[in-house]
Motif scaffolding. Structure first.
Motif, PDB file in Angstrom:
ATOM      1  N   MET A 111      53.887  30.337  40.241  1.00 16.73           N
ATOM      2  CA  MET A 111      52.856  31.163  39.202  1.00 16.73           C
ATOM      3  C   MET A 111      51.652  30.419  37.838  1.00 16.73           C
ATOM      4  N   CYS A 112      52.145  29.152  38.026  1.00 17.13           N
ATOM      5  CA  CYS A 112      51.443  28.309  37.598  1.00 17.13           C
ATOM      6  C   CYS A 112      50.456  27.720  38.156  1.00 17.13           C
ATOM      7  N   THR A 113      51.065  27.034  39.263  1.00 12.98           N
ATOM      8  CA  THR A 113      49.731  27.031  40.909  1.00 12.98           C
ATOM      9  C   THR A 113      48.949  28.104  41.137  1.00 12.98           C
ATOM     10  N   LYS A 114      49.191  28.886  41.478  1.00 17.42           N
ATOM     11  CA  LYS A 114      48.190  30.128  41.282  1.00 17.42           C
ATOM     12  C   LYS A 114      47.478  30.882  40.351  1.00 17.42           C
ATOM     13  N   PHE A 115      48.434  30.022  38.824  1.00 14.47           N
ATOM     14  CA  PHE A 115      47.620  30.482  38.013  1.00 14.47           C
ATOM     15  C   PHE A 115      46.010  29.362  38.145  1.00 14.47           C
ATOM     16  N   PHE A 116      46.206  28.173  38.652  1.00 11.79           N
ATOM     17  CA  PHE A 116      45.410  26.821  38.498  1.00 11.79           C
ATOM     18  C   PHE A 116      44.071  27.374  39.769  1.00 11.79           C
ATOM     19  N   GLU A 117      44.491  27.894  40.677  1.00  8.83           N
ATOM     20  CA  GLU A 117      43.793  28.586  42.461  1.00  8.83           C
ATOM     21  C   GLU A 117      42.756  28.914  42.078  1.00  8.83           C
ATOM     22  N   VAL A 118      43.576  30.558  40.910  1.00  6.91           N
ATOM     23  CA  VAL A 118      42.967  31.454  40.394  1.00  6.91           C
ATOM     24  C   VAL A 118      41.231  31.687  39.376  1.00  6.91           C
ATOM     25  N   THR A 119      41.678  30.387  38.645  1.00  4.75           N
ATOM     26  CA  THR A 119      40.941  29.883  37.774  1.00  4.75           C
ATOM     27  C   THR A 119      39.598  29.176  38.521  1.00  4.75           C
ATOM     28  N   ASP A 306      34.663  40.977  39.197  1.00 10.84           N
ATOM     29  CA  ASP A 306      33.860  40.606  37.975  1.00 10.84           C
ATOM     30  C   ASP A 306      33.886  40.602  36.978  1.00 10.84           C
ATOM     31  N   THR A 307      34.031  39.419  36.437  1.00 12.01           N
ATOM     32  CA  THR A 307      34.392  39.054  35.877  1.00 12.01           C
ATOM     33  C   THR A 307      33.676  37.790  35.659  1.00 12.01           C
ATOM     34  N   ARG A 308      33.417  36.762  33.934  1.00 13.25           N
ATOM     35  CA  ARG A 308      32.686  35.948  33.231  1.00 13.25           C
ATOM     36  C   ARG A 308      33.778  35.044  33.182  1.00 13.25           C
ATOM     37  N   LYS A 309      34.990  35.554  33.091  1.00 16.75           N
ATOM     38  CA  LYS A 309      36.583  34.621  32.670  1.00 16.75           C
ATOM     39  C   LYS A 309      37.330  34.134  32.928  1.00 16.75           C
ATOM     40  N   PRO A 310      36.551  32.521  34.122  1.00 21.06           N
ATOM     41  CA  PRO A 310      37.439  32.123  34.893  1.00 21.06           C
ATOM     42  C   PRO A 310      39.386  32.260  34.274  1.00 21.06           C
ATOM     43  N   VAL A 311      39.557  31.540  33.427  1.00 19.43           N
ATOM     44  CA  VAL A 311      40.925  31.591  32.534  1.00 19.43           C
ATOM     45  C   VAL A 311      41.594  32.943  32.360  1.00 19.43           C
ATOM     46  N   LYS A 312      40.366  34.467  32.073  1.00 22.70           N
ATOM     47  CA  LYS A 312      41.551  35.922  32.236  1.00 22.70           C
ATOM     48  C   LYS A 312      41.803  35.608  33.215  1.00 22.70           C
ATOM     49  N   GLN A 313      41.060  35.574  34.664  1.00 24.18           N
ATOM     50  CA  GLN A 313      40.568  36.024  36.377  1.00 24.18           C
ATOM     51  C   GLN A 313      42.290  35.354  36.173  1.00 24.18           C
ATOM     52  N   GLY A 314      42.056  34.394  35.945  1.00 23.03           N
ATOM     53  CA  GLY A 314      44.318  33.065  36.950  1.00 23.03           C
ATOM     54  C   GLY A 314      44.735  34.114  35.639  1.00 23.03           C
ATOM     55  N   LEU A 315      44.639  34.605  34.949  1.00 20.59           N
ATOM     56  CA  LEU A 315      46.063  34.762  34.479  1.00 20.59           C
ATOM     57  C   LEU A 315      46.908  36.151  35.284  1.00 20.59           C
ATOM     58  N   PHE A 316      45.926  36.269  36.490  1.00 20.75           N
ATOM     59  CA  PHE A 316      46.355  37.482  37.488  1.00 20.75           C
ATOM     60  C   PHE A 316      47.054  37.038  37.836  1.00 20.75           C
ATOM     61  N   GLY A 317      46.900  35.573  38.191  1.00 25.21           N
ATOM     62  CA  GLY A 317      47.551  35.144  39.851  1.00 25.21           C
ATOM     63  C   GLY A 317      48.713  35.258  39.301  1.00 25.21           C
ATOM     64  N   ILE A 318      48.912  34.629  37.959  1.00 28.14           N
ATOM     65  CA  ILE A 318      50.989  34.124  37.646  1.00 28.14           C
ATOM     66  C   ILE A 318      51.145  36.040  37.332  1.00 28.14           C
ATOM     67  N   PHE A 319      50.543  37.277  37.631  1.00 32.73           N
ATOM     68  CA  PHE A 319      50.778  38.084  37.300  1.00 32.73           C
ATOM     69  C   PHE A 319      51.279  38.606  39.137  1.00 32.73           C
ATOM     70  N   GLU A 320      50.640  38.502  39.905  1.00 34.83           N
ATOM     71  CA  GLU A 320      50.843  38.216  41.240  1.00 34.83           C
ATOM     72  C   GLU A 320      52.293  37.604  41.548  1.00 34.83           C
ATOM     73  N   VAL A 321      52.092  36.813  40.866  1.00 34.44           N
ATOM     74  CA  VAL A 321      53.680  36.047  42.140  1.00 34.44           C
ATOM     75  C   VAL A 321      54.794  36.478  41.474  1.00 34.44           C
ATOM     76  N   PHE A 322      55.142  37.092  39.787  1.00 35.87           N
ATOM     77  CA  PHE A 322      55.166  37.648  39.862  1.00 35.87           C
ATOM     78  C   PHE A 322      55.853  39.578  39.952  1.00 35.87           C
ATOM     79  N   ALA A 323      54.882  39.737  40.693  1.00 39.80           N
ATOM     80  CA  ALA A 323      54.987  41.084  40.772  1.00 39.80           C
ATOM     81  C   ALA A 323      55.982  40.878  42.126  1.00 39.80           C
ATOM     82  N   ASP A 324      55.013  39.966  42.953  1.00 39.75           N
ATOM     83  CA  ASP A 324      55.381  39.451  44.482  1.00 39.75           C
ATOM     84  C   ASP A 324      57.051  39.674  44.739  1.00 39.75           C
ATOM     85  N   THR A 325      57.177  38.301  43.723  1.00 39.30           N
ATOM     86  CA  THR A 325      58.374  37.690  44.460  1.00 39.30           C
ATOM     87  C   THR A 325      59.219  37.867  43.111  1.00 39.30           C
ATOM     88  N   ILE A 326      59.141  37.671  41.761  1.00 43.11           N
ATOM     89  CA  ILE A 326      60.599  37.856  40.964  1.00 43.11           C
ATOM     90  C   ILE A 326      60.873  40.052  41.034  1.00 43.11           C
TER      91      ILE A 326
END
Length: 465
Positions: A111-119, A306-326
């Protein structure tokens, strides 16, 4: 010659998806987690509230971009695939129930790795000649690390192009044909003699649909995935939860076997699987293979948001791994373990083991719904990886090659439907794993940028704790 290629690829594959590579992926995930004081856990509630909250907002994206929801659906389209059904079954059969525990551990760090990648992907993206937003590992390497590291960006993009035709397309189409053939044979709609003809029809139909969607550009891909992904996820989750509810009395014993099997596999598998390291390896590798955290591929889709906040989109990385694996991978594990079907420990197993869990609960009629779910999972993966391949080949050459690539990529569906894919699958899996190397190097070197942006974001939101 073919035997030599198989032998060479087998050695490389065992290393790429073996212990050294997993240590690198898990190690980077742990390093990033420590640097952010386990952001994925501290801010999990905020991440889920922010991401799910944005999903239901009606918003039109600007030209050449996707809405944040379309971006995460496109990324999930590629990650939520047949690995969630067949991969988990294989991990349990070879590694025992304890493999599920290690799959959870890899997901928490992932989740943290993907947060970094997306951001990073959103922060270092750019617009191409067509006006589309483009990003991903090759762009954050190029724009974040400078000219001396550009070779690393080309390496990632090259591995990406070599991967998409196999992992992203041919093997997925093969899964679709297998699912449809099994369902039709089960109800005697077709005979074994007519299977080859049916496969040609399926291959041509998929080629047409994939070409129609991909040639429509990033907007059309987003429009399809934002409808297909929620549908397939809800269908599968409802069916899986039904199995768990029907066998609720087995839940305590199942979770006990998962936790005990993580450290003492032989106690759960009757001695068939006695290796703690085998259980850990299978769980971690299947978790990584499913959610792609560390590979960097999902960030390519998120860069289109379409977003101006990289960190906010990065939070989707956390959600994505959670939805997929957990969520989805765990439900697959519970379908197998709660239903009481016999697990062939120590032997290879795949989707048939998961399907057995469903049919043991609902009866043979559910094979139609599992076939539909598998087709949706596989088709969505084809679309997601089509976008990844287009971005990679565009980076290597020019935007002019995108449409010819899309046509060639679509035609591969016919190959996937009509030929044996053993070696192709293995080679594609190797290149898929190789993508992690340049990506992890870049994420590690650019981690300070994300840490700084994250602190500034939460300070501005007044949410830091």
């Amino acid at each position: 010659m073919l035997h030599t290629i198989e032998s060479i690829n087998s050695v490389i594959n065992d290393f790429i998806w073996g212990v050294p590579a997993m240590i690198c992926i898990i190690g980077v995930g742990l390093y990033l987690s420590i640097r952010t004081r386990f952001l994925q856990i501290r801010k999990f509630g905020y991440a889920i509230q922010t991401t799910i909250g944005r999903m239901f907002r009606k918003k039109e994206a600007s030209d050449g971009a996707l809405t944040p929801f379309q971006a995460v659906c496109t990324a999930l389209a590629a990650t939520v695939g047949t690995g969630n059904i067949a991969g988990v079954a294989g991990a349990i059969a070879i590694g025992g129930p304890g493999a599920v525990f290690w799959m959870w551990i890899s997901a928490i760090l992932g989740m943290c790795t993907k947060f970094f990648e997306v951001t990073l992907a959103v922060h270092f993206r750019e617009r191409n000649a067509e006006g589309d937003l483009v990003g991903g590992p090759m762009y954050y390497i190029k724009n974040g690390l400078g000219k001396n590291w550009r070779w690393l960006a080309y390496l990632f993009a090259g591995f990406g192009v070599l991967t998409v035709f196999g992992t992203g397309n041919a093997t997925q189409v093969n899964t679709i044909t297998t699912a449809i053939d099994s369902a039709l044979l089960n109800y005697h709609v077709i005979s074994t003699d007519t299977v080859p003809v049916m496969n040609w029809i399926i291959g041509i139909a998929i080629t047409f649909l994939v070409g129609l969607i991909l040639l429509g550009g990033v907007k059309r891909i987003g429009q399809v995935t934002e409808r297909l992904v929620p549908f397939m996820a809800v269908l599968y989750i409802v069916l899986a939860l039904g199995v768990v509810v029907f066998h609720f009395q087995n839940i305590p014993a199942v979770f006990a076997s998962i936790f005990e099997g993580a450290f003492h596999p032989s106690a759960v598998t009757g001695g068939v699987i006695g290796s703690f390291f085998l259980s850990m390896k299978k769980g971690v590798s299947r978790g990584i293979f499913s959610n792609e955290a560390g590979l960097g591929t999902g960030s390519i889709a998120h860069a289109c948001a379409d977003t101006r906040k990289p960190v906010k989109q990065g939070l989707f990385g956390i959600f994505e791994v959670f939805a997929d694996t957990i969520v989805i991978c765990t439900l697959t594990a519970l379908v197998i373990l709660c239903s009481g079907v016999s697990v062939p420990y120590g032997e290879a197993a795949g989707a048939e083991l998961t399907i057995a869990g469903f049919t043991a609960t609902y009866g043979n009629w559910v094979s139609v719904f599992t076939a539909v779910a598998m087709c949706c999972f596989a088709f969505s993966t084809i679309l997601g990886w089509g976008l990844y391949g287009a971005r990679c080949i565009e980076f290597l050459f020019d935007a002019k090659v995108i449409k010819p690539f899309m046509v060639a990529y679509s035609l591969v569906a016919i190959l996937g439907a009509t030929v044996e894919l053993g070696l192709l699958w293995s080679i594609a899996e190797t290149f898929n794993g190789l993508m992690a190397i340049p990506n992890l190097i870049a994420v590690f070197l650019l981690s300070g940028t994300v840490v700084k942006m994250t602190k500034e974001y939460f300070a501005g939101e007044g949410k830091d704790s």
